[in-house]
Scaffold this active site. Structure first.
Site, PDB file in Angstrom:
ATOM      1  N   GLU A   5      -0.262   0.368  -5.631  1.00 44.84           N
ATOM      2  CA  GLU A   5      -0.163   1.722  -6.197  1.00 44.84           C
ATOM      3  C   GLU A   5       1.125   1.903  -7.007  1.00 44.84           C
ATOM      4  O   GLU A   5       1.134   2.639  -7.996  1.00 44.84           O
ATOM      5  CB  GLU A   5      -0.211   2.791  -5.094  1.00 44.84           C
ATOM      6  CG  GLU A   5      -1.602   3.071  -4.543  1.00 44.84           C
ATOM      7  CD  GLU A   5      -1.947   2.221  -3.333  1.00 44.84           C
ATOM      8  OE1 GLU A   5      -1.248   1.211  -3.087  1.00 44.84           O
ATOM      9  OE2 GLU A   5      -2.917   2.571  -2.639  1.00 44.84           O
ATOM     10  N   ASN A  46       0.857  -1.193   0.000  1.00 41.93           N
ATOM     11  CA  ASN A  46       0.000   0.000   0.000  1.00 41.93           C
ATOM     12  C   ASN A  46       0.892   1.242   0.000  1.00 41.93           C
ATOM     13  O   ASN A  46       1.946   1.256   0.651  1.00 41.93           O
ATOM     14  CB  ASN A  46      -0.906   0.019   1.233  1.00 41.93           C
ATOM     15  CG  ASN A  46      -1.935   1.130   1.140  1.00 41.93           C
ATOM     16  OD1 ASN A  46      -2.890   1.042   0.371  1.00 41.93           O
ATOM     17  ND2 ASN A  46      -1.731   2.211   1.884  1.00 41.93           N
ATOM     18  N   ASP A  88      -5.461  21.844   6.688  1.00 47.20           N
ATOM     19  CA  ASP A  88      -5.855  20.783   5.771  1.00 47.20           C
ATOM     20  C   ASP A  88      -6.231  21.350   4.407  1.00 47.20           C
ATOM     21  O   ASP A  88      -6.175  22.550   4.170  1.00 47.20           O
ATOM     22  CB  ASP A  88      -6.976  19.937   6.394  1.00 47.20           C
ATOM     23  CG  ASP A  88      -6.735  18.476   6.082  1.00 47.20           C
ATOM     24  OD1 ASP A  88      -6.320  18.174   4.954  1.00 47.20           O
ATOM     25  OD2 ASP A  88      -6.980  17.642   6.970  1.00 47.20           O
TER      26      ASP A  88
HETATM   27  C1  LIG Z   1      -0.773  15.949  -0.190  1.00 50.93           C
HETATM   28  C2  LIG Z   1      -1.643  14.892   0.414  1.00 50.93           C
HETATM   29  C3  LIG Z   1      -1.678  14.735   1.786  1.00 50.93           C
HETATM   30  C4  LIG Z   1      -2.450  13.740   2.376  1.00 50.93           C
HETATM   31  N1  LIG Z   1      -2.415  13.556   3.728  1.00 50.93           N
HETATM   32  C5  LIG Z   1      -3.049  12.505   4.269  1.00 50.93           C
HETATM   33  C6  LIG Z   1      -2.929  12.234   5.671  1.00 50.93           C
HETATM   34  O1  LIG Z   1      -2.268  12.952   6.399  1.00 50.93           O
HETATM   35  N2  LIG Z   1      -3.540  11.132   6.153  1.00 50.93           N
HETATM   36  C7  LIG Z   1      -4.274  10.278   5.357  1.00 50.93           C
HETATM   37  O2  LIG Z   1      -4.768   9.263   5.869  1.00 50.93           O
HETATM   38  N3  LIG Z   1      -4.434  10.537   4.041  1.00 50.93           N
HETATM   39  C8  LIG Z   1      -3.837  11.614   3.491  1.00 50.93           C
HETATM   40  N4  LIG Z   1      -3.970  11.874   2.159  1.00 50.93           N
HETATM   41  C9  LIG Z   1      -4.892  11.065   1.367  1.00 50.93           C
HETATM   42  C10 LIG Z   1      -4.314   9.732   1.024  1.00 50.93           C
HETATM   43  O3  LIG Z   1      -3.104   9.810   0.321  1.00 50.93           O
HETATM   44  C11 LIG Z   1      -5.338   9.040   0.157  1.00 50.93           C
HETATM   45  O4  LIG Z   1      -6.488   8.877   0.900  1.00 50.93           O
HETATM   46  C12 LIG Z   1      -4.822   7.747  -0.327  1.00 50.93           C
HETATM   47  O5  LIG Z   1      -5.393   7.558  -1.556  1.00 50.93           O
HETATM   48  C13 LIG Z   1      -5.152   6.570   0.551  1.00 50.93           C
HETATM   49  O6  LIG Z   1      -4.940   5.414  -0.207  1.00 50.93           O
HETATM   50  P1  LIG Z   1      -5.208   3.964   0.409  1.00 50.93           P
HETATM   51  O7  LIG Z   1      -6.677   3.933   0.773  1.00 50.93           O
HETATM   52  O8  LIG Z   1      -4.844   3.036  -0.691  1.00 50.93           O
HETATM   53  O9  LIG Z   1      -4.306   3.854   1.572  1.00 50.93           O
HETATM   54  C14 LIG Z   1      -3.232  12.901   1.559  1.00 50.93           C
HETATM   55  C15 LIG Z   1      -3.207  13.072   0.172  1.00 50.93           C
HETATM   56  C16 LIG Z   1      -2.436  14.058  -0.397  1.00 50.93           C
HETATM   57  C17 LIG Z   1      -2.416  14.196  -1.879  1.00 50.93           C
END
Ligand SMILES: Cc1cc2nc3c(=O)[nH]c(=O)nc-3n(C[C@H](O)[C@H](O)[C@H](O)COP(=O)(O)O)c2cc1C
Length: 372
Positions: free
Chosen positions: A135, A74, A181
Site C-alpha cells: 500500500e 501491509n 461504526d
Molecule cells: C477510518 C477507517 C477505519 C477503519 N477501521 C477498521 C478497523 O477497525 N478494522 C479493520 O479491520 N478495518 C478497518 N478499516 C478498513 C481497512 O482499512 C480496510 O479494510 C483495508 O483496506 C484493509 O486492507 P488489507 O486487506 O490490505 O489489510 C477502516 C477503514 C477506515 C477508512
C-alpha cells in the site's frame, strides 16, 4: 487538494497508482522521529471517548503497518481501544491483511501505528489490494512518500507522520467495543487481540489526528478507494463510464455504476461485476451515461422510468458480506452473510411487444427540444 488532483480526476489517479505502484525511498532521519519516547504512557495522549457507550477511549485515525513474511508489507486502518498506559485492543476484520498475518503467526506480530500520516498514505491504507501489493507503494505513486525505519523493529513508516506507536499484536484476547461504526450504529463487542506498545516516536510538536467515526471523513476514506476497483471489474465486461459509492449507503454498502450500454445484457453483466469489484457491496444500481450518478434524484428517476422489478432485479440470497451491516446475519467466528440486490435501471432495448425506442426514455431538454 492534498494530492493536487481535481475531484473528477481522482478515480483515474487512483487507478493509475493501483496499476503502477512505486517503491517509496528510504531516508535516514525523519520528522516523525524528532522525539523518541521509550517509556510509554498512552494516557498522556489526547485519545477521545466519543459517547458514553464506547468501550473506552479510541484512536480512530491510525494506520497499522505490518509485514507478511510471504507477501510483504501491509497497511490498514484499525480502530484502537486504549486499555491502559501501554496496551490497546484493535478490531481486526477477519481475512483482511493484518488479521491474515496475525492468524498465521504463533509469535507476536511487530507493527507500527501511524497517527497523522500523509493523506496519500491514509488513502492507500483504506485500499485493500491483493496481498502482494504494498500500500505504501500505491501511496508513493499518488504523491511522494519518503519512509524511515522504526526504532524498535524493522518496519518502515511514512517519514512525515505526526506520531508513530511501535509495538506488537499479541495472542492474548480481550473484549473490544462497543464502538460507533461507519453506519452510525454501534458495532458489537467481539474478542480481539491485545496490542502492546514498546516505543513512541513523534514530531517535536505533534498534531494528534482524530476522525469522527461514521462521519464524512470516515465515509470518504472507506468508499472512495472502492470506486476504482468496481470500475476495473465492470470495465472487464462492458463500457464503464463512472462509479459512485453513495453516502446514503454508509459509503460502503451501495454503489451506482454508469455504463455506455452496447448490448442488451450489459446492465446485468455490470451488476454482477460490481459485486466482484467490491465484495462488501450490498445493493447496486446500474444506469446509462445520461444519468448523473452523483445526483440521488436522477438515479431514482432512472429506476422509476427504466426499471421493471420482474425483469431487471437480481436478488442473491445468503452471500458473504460486510460485518458493518446490523441487519446481516452475524455468527461469531463465521463470515457475515446477507442478501444482495442489483437493479438494472438502464434503458431496456426490448419490451414484450418488440424493440423499444431509446428516445422514449430520454428526459426532455426544454432548450434543445423547443429549438432554442
Ligand atoms: C477510518 C477507517 C477505519 C477503519 N477501521 C477498521 C478497523 O477497525 N478494522 C479493520 O479491520 N478495518 C478497518 N478499516 C478498513 C481497512 O482499512 C480496510 O479494510 C483495508 O483496506 C484493509 O486492507 P488489507 O486487506 O490490505 O489489510 C477502516 C477503514 C477506515 C477508512
Amino acid at each position: 487538494m492534498a494530492l493536487n488532483v481535481n475531484e473528477g480526476d481522482l478515480l483515474p489517479a487512483l487507478l493509475r497508482a493501483l496499476k503502477q505502484p512505486a517503491t517509496p525511498p528510504l531516508v535516514e532521519s525523519a520528522p516523525c522521529q524528532e522525539v523518541v519516547e521509550k517509556s510509554v504512557d498512552l494516557e498522556s495522549m489526547p485519545i477521545l471517548t466519543h459517547t458514553r457507550q464506547d468501550g473506552g477511549p479510541y484512536v480512530t485515525a491510525g494506520i497499522v503497518v505490518s509485514d507478511d513474511p510471504e507477501t510483504g508489507r501491509n497497511v490498514a486502518f484499525h480502530r484502537l481501544q486504549r486499555l491502559d498506559t501501554r496496551r490497546f485492543t484493535a478490531r481486526l476484520i477477519e481475512n483482511r491483511g493484518t488479521h491474515r498475518i496475525w492468524s498465521r503467526t504463533a509469535e507476536d506480530v511487530p507493527i507500527a501505528i501511524c497517527i497523522g500520516a500523509p493523506i496519500q498514505a491514509q488513502l492507500a491504507g483504506a485500499i485493500s489490494p491483493s496481498p502482494e501489493v504494498d500500500e505504501l507503494s500505491i501511496a508513493h505513486a499518488l504523491a511522494p512518500l519518503p519512509v524511515v525505519r522504526c526504532i524498535s523493529n524493522d518496519l518502515c513508516v511514512p517519514a512525515e507522520t505526526e506520531i508513530v506507536l511501535e509495538g506488537r499484536i499479541t495472542h492474548q484476547m480481550i473484549d473490544e467495543g462497543p464502538f460507533i461504526d461507519l453506519t452510525g450504529t454501534f458495532d458489537i463487542v467481539r474478542s480481539q487481540p491485545i496490542i502492546e506498545i514498546d516505543c513512541i516516536t513523534h514530531r517535536a510538536d505533534p498534531i494528534y489526528q482524530a476522525l469522527l467515526p461514521g462521519g464524512p471523513e470516515h465515509k470518504m476514506l472507506m468508499g472512495m478507494p472502492r470506486e476504482p476497483t468496481i470500475y476495473a471489474a465492470v470495465s472487464e465486461v462492458c463500457e464503464c463510464r463512472d462509479v459512485h459509492i453513495t453516502p446514503g449507503g454508509a459509503s460502503w454498502l451501495h454503489a451506482v455504476v454508469q455504463i455506455s450500454k452496447q448490448t442488451p445484457e450489459d446492465g446485468r453483466r455490470a451488476m454482477e461485476a460490481a459485486f466482484r469489484g467490491h465484495t462488501s457491496l450490498k445493493h447496486v444500481v446500474v444506469v446509462d451515461d445520461d444519468i448523473d450518478l452523483r445526483d440521488a434524484q436522477a438515479v431514482e428517476w432512472a429506476i422509476a422510468t427504466r426499471f421493471q422489478a420482474d425483469r431487471d432485479l437480481a436478488v442473491m440470497p445468503d452471500q458473504p458480506s460486510s460485518s458493518l451491516d446490523p441487519s446481516a446475519t452475524q455468527v461469531p467466528g463465521e463470515k457475515t452473510r446477507t442478501a444482495k440486490m442489483g437493479l438494472d435501471a438502464t434503458i431496456p432495448w426490448d419490451g414484450p411487444a418488440g424493440p423499444l425506442a431509446p428516445d422514449d426514455f430520454e428526459q426532455v431538454n426544454y432548450f434543445e427540444d423547443s429549438g432554442q
